[in-house]
Design an enzyme around this catalytic site. Structure first.
Site, PDB file in Angstrom:
ATOM      1  N   ASN A  45       0.856  -1.195   0.000  1.00 39.71           N
ATOM      2  CA  ASN A  45       0.000   0.000   0.000  1.00 39.71           C
ATOM      3  C   ASN A  45       0.889   1.241   0.000  1.00 39.71           C
ATOM      4  O   ASN A  45       1.493   1.569   1.015  1.00 39.71           O
ATOM      5  CB  ASN A  45      -0.893  -0.032   1.256  1.00 39.71           C
ATOM      6  CG  ASN A  45      -1.763   1.203   1.383  1.00 39.71           C
ATOM      7  OD1 ASN A  45      -1.832   2.022   0.461  1.00 39.71           O
ATOM      8  ND2 ASN A  45      -2.428   1.348   2.517  1.00 39.71           N
ATOM      9  N   TRP A  46       0.932   1.899  -1.149  1.00 40.68           N
ATOM     10  CA  TRP A  46       1.797   3.093  -1.265  1.00 40.68           C
ATOM     11  C   TRP A  46       1.191   4.317  -0.593  1.00 40.68           C
ATOM     12  O   TRP A  46       1.840   5.346  -0.495  1.00 40.68           O
ATOM     13  CB  TRP A  46       2.021   3.432  -2.746  1.00 40.68           C
ATOM     14  CG  TRP A  46       2.811   2.471  -3.546  1.00 40.68           C
ATOM     15  CD1 TRP A  46       3.363   1.281  -3.132  1.00 40.68           C
ATOM     16  CD2 TRP A  46       3.164   2.617  -4.933  1.00 40.68           C
ATOM     17  NE1 TRP A  46       4.028   0.686  -4.173  1.00 40.68           N
ATOM     18  CE2 TRP A  46       3.919   1.474  -5.292  1.00 40.68           C
ATOM     19  CE3 TRP A  46       2.903   3.580  -5.893  1.00 40.68           C
ATOM     20  CZ2 TRP A  46       4.421   1.291  -6.585  1.00 40.68           C
ATOM     21  CZ3 TRP A  46       3.401   3.400  -7.175  1.00 40.68           C
ATOM     22  CH2 TRP A  46       4.161   2.264  -7.513  1.00 40.68           C
ATOM     23  N   LYS A  47      -0.065   4.244  -0.249  1.00 42.17           N
ATOM     24  CA  LYS A  47      -0.784   5.416   0.289  1.00 42.17           C
ATOM     25  C   LYS A  47      -0.647   6.585  -0.715  1.00 42.17           C
ATOM     26  O   LYS A  47      -0.664   6.326  -1.915  1.00 42.17           O
ATOM     27  CB  LYS A  47      -0.297   5.730   1.703  1.00 42.17           C
ATOM     28  CG  LYS A  47      -0.376   4.465   2.592  1.00 42.17           C
ATOM     29  CD  LYS A  47      -0.161   4.696   4.037  1.00 42.17           C
ATOM     30  CE  LYS A  47      -0.290   3.358   4.781  1.00 42.17           C
ATOM     31  NZ  LYS A  47      -0.153   3.496   6.220  1.00 42.17           N
ATOM     32  N   GLU A  51      -5.820  -4.484  11.363  1.00 41.03           N
ATOM     33  CA  GLU A  51      -4.935  -3.326  11.274  1.00 41.03           C
ATOM     34  C   GLU A  51      -4.990  -2.537  12.584  1.00 41.03           C
ATOM     35  O   GLU A  51      -5.761  -1.567  12.690  1.00 41.03           O
ATOM     36  CB  GLU A  51      -5.402  -2.433  10.120  1.00 41.03           C
ATOM     37  CG  GLU A  51      -5.199  -3.042   8.754  1.00 41.03           C
ATOM     38  CD  GLU A  51      -4.061  -2.349   8.025  1.00 41.03           C
ATOM     39  OE1 GLU A  51      -3.211  -3.055   7.489  1.00 41.03           O
ATOM     40  OE2 GLU A  51      -4.021  -1.106   8.036  1.00 41.03           O
ATOM     41  N   GLY A 110       2.829  -1.037   4.396  1.00 40.10           N
ATOM     42  CA  GLY A 110       2.836   0.370   4.015  1.00 40.10           C
ATOM     43  C   GLY A 110       4.258   0.851   3.794  1.00 40.10           C
ATOM     44  O   GLY A 110       4.829   0.682   2.715  1.00 40.10           O
ATOM     45  N   GLY A 111       4.864   1.407   4.831  1.00 40.86           N
ATOM     46  CA  GLY A 111       6.183   2.035   4.726  1.00 40.86           C
ATOM     47  C   GLY A 111       7.239   1.153   4.065  1.00 40.86           C
ATOM     48  O   GLY A 111       8.025   1.640   3.248  1.00 40.86           O
ATOM     49  N   HIS A 146      -9.642   1.522   5.598  1.00 38.91           N
ATOM     50  CA  HIS A 146      -8.339   1.708   6.261  1.00 38.91           C
ATOM     51  C   HIS A 146      -8.503   2.754   7.371  1.00 38.91           C
ATOM     52  O   HIS A 146      -9.267   3.715   7.223  1.00 38.91           O
ATOM     53  CB  HIS A 146      -7.304   2.159   5.225  1.00 38.91           C
ATOM     54  CG  HIS A 146      -5.903   2.116   5.753  1.00 38.91           C
ATOM     55  ND1 HIS A 146      -5.416   3.077   6.601  1.00 38.91           N
ATOM     56  CD2 HIS A 146      -4.900   1.220   5.570  1.00 38.91           C
ATOM     57  CE1 HIS A 146      -4.163   2.773   6.914  1.00 38.91           C
ATOM     58  NE2 HIS A 146      -3.827   1.648   6.301  1.00 38.91           N
ATOM     59  N   SER A 191       3.403  -2.015  10.521  1.00 38.28           N
ATOM     60  CA  SER A 191       4.856  -2.089  10.704  1.00 38.28           C
ATOM     61  C   SER A 191       5.437  -3.454  10.329  1.00 38.28           C
ATOM     62  O   SER A 191       6.340  -3.960  10.996  1.00 38.28           O
ATOM     63  CB  SER A 191       5.234  -1.688  12.135  1.00 38.28           C
ATOM     64  OG  SER A 191       4.868  -0.339  12.372  1.00 38.28           O
ATOM     65  N   GLY A 199       2.521   2.467  10.894  1.00 34.84           N
ATOM     66  CA  GLY A 199       3.513   3.517  10.680  1.00 34.84           C
ATOM     67  C   GLY A 199       4.336   3.861  11.907  1.00 34.84           C
ATOM     68  O   GLY A 199       5.026   4.876  11.925  1.00 34.84           O
TER      69      GLY A 199
HETATM   70  P1  PGA Z   1       2.812   0.462   7.795  1.00 31.61           P
HETATM   71  O1  PGA Z   1       1.328   0.663   7.239  1.00 31.61           O
HETATM   72  O2  PGA Z   1       3.336  -0.808   7.191  1.00 31.61           O
HETATM   73  O3  PGA Z   1       3.556   1.682   7.325  1.00 31.61           O
HETATM   74  O4  PGA Z   1       2.707   0.358   9.269  1.00 31.61           O
HETATM   75  C1  PGA Z   1       0.471  -0.433   7.233  1.00 31.61           C
HETATM   76  C2  PGA Z   1      -0.912  -0.048   6.803  1.00 31.61           C
HETATM   77  O5  PGA Z   1      -1.280   1.123   6.847  1.00 31.61           O
HETATM   78  O6  PGA Z   1      -1.649  -0.941   6.401  1.00 31.61           O
END
Ligand code: PGA
Length: 225
Positions: free
Chosen positions: A8-10, A149, A205-206, A92, A186, A155
């Site tokens: 997920n690149w957001k 989640e 995400g990150g 989300h 994370s 994050g």
């Molecule tokens: P993250 O994000 O890996 O940066 O914690 C995960 C998410 O938002 O699903």
């Protein structure tokens, strides 16, 4: 059994950065029978992603309109996405927090997606499991993927212990039935394989933004700890 790895690149990346990432990820060698890799770029990059990626990598939207196709300026409907994406992330915590989305909105999004052959990935924190499942019509509950989640883990670097994912998965099954369950919060190359032992995949995400780091995550994901 195969495992989902969902990137997920957001709201990150320019078109140039997106193209570079997509070109690089093609070069990674991974077992596509075991790892179901799904890339969720910002919606403007979806056609580029679909055209650039091999068929072994799926493309997902990060969100979808809760309304049908029609006069809803700025919204991306399920019909707009038909044939372009296999999955869509709905609910989300960032959508709930910054855009005021309710479980009812999320339920409508899931229904729209399913009507156009798109699998919804319904995101919930522990406290939302029951109310979110109750908002979704029972006939489509078992067509969803559910992503656990925890907001505290997203994050922050504070990924939750693996046994917590196991206990929350049991709660999710009580409400949603026998659905695929993935974990997000994370996840990186150091912990991904532990999560894959206890659930059906991860939402990243990150650690998906830098393509080399994502490549390392794919390599780790194939190694059983
Ligand atoms: P993250 O994000 O890996 O940066 O914690 C995960 C998410 O938002 O699903």
């Amino acid at each position: 059994m195969s495992k989902f790895i969902i990137a997920n690149w957001k709201s990150n990346k320019t078109i140039v950065e997106a193209k570079n990432w997509l070109e690089s990820v093609r070069l990674f060698d991974f077992d596509s029978d075991y790892l179901k890799v799904v890339v969720a770029p910002p919606s403007v990059f979806l056609p580029t992603a679909r055209e650039s990626l091999p068929a072994s990598i799926n493309v997902a939207a990060q969100d979808i309109s809760s309304f049908a196709s029609g006069s809803y300026t700025g919204a991306v409907s399920a019909r707009n996405l038909e044939g372009l994406v296999s999955h869509v992330i709905v609910g989300h915590s960032e959508r709930r927090r910054y855009f005021g989305e309710t479980s009812q909105d999320v339920a409508q999004k899931a229904e729209q997606a399913i009507a156009f052959g798109i699998t919804p990935i319904v995101c919930v924190d522990e406290s939302e499991i029951q109310s979110q499942a109750a908002a979704i019509v029972s006939q489509i509950l078992n067509k969803c993927i559910v992503a656990y989640e925890p907001v505290s883990a997203i994050g922050t670097g504070n990924n939750v212990p693996v046994d917590k994912v196991t206990s929350v998965s049991a709660q999710i099954r009580e409400s949603f039935g026998s659905v695929p369950i993935i974990y997000g919060g994370s996840v990186d190359e150091t912990n991904v394989s532990e999560y894959l032992l206890v659930c059906d995949g991860v939402l990243v995400g990150g650690a998906s933004l830098d393509v080399d780091q994502f490549g390392k995550l794919l390599t780790s994901a194939q190694i059983q700890p």
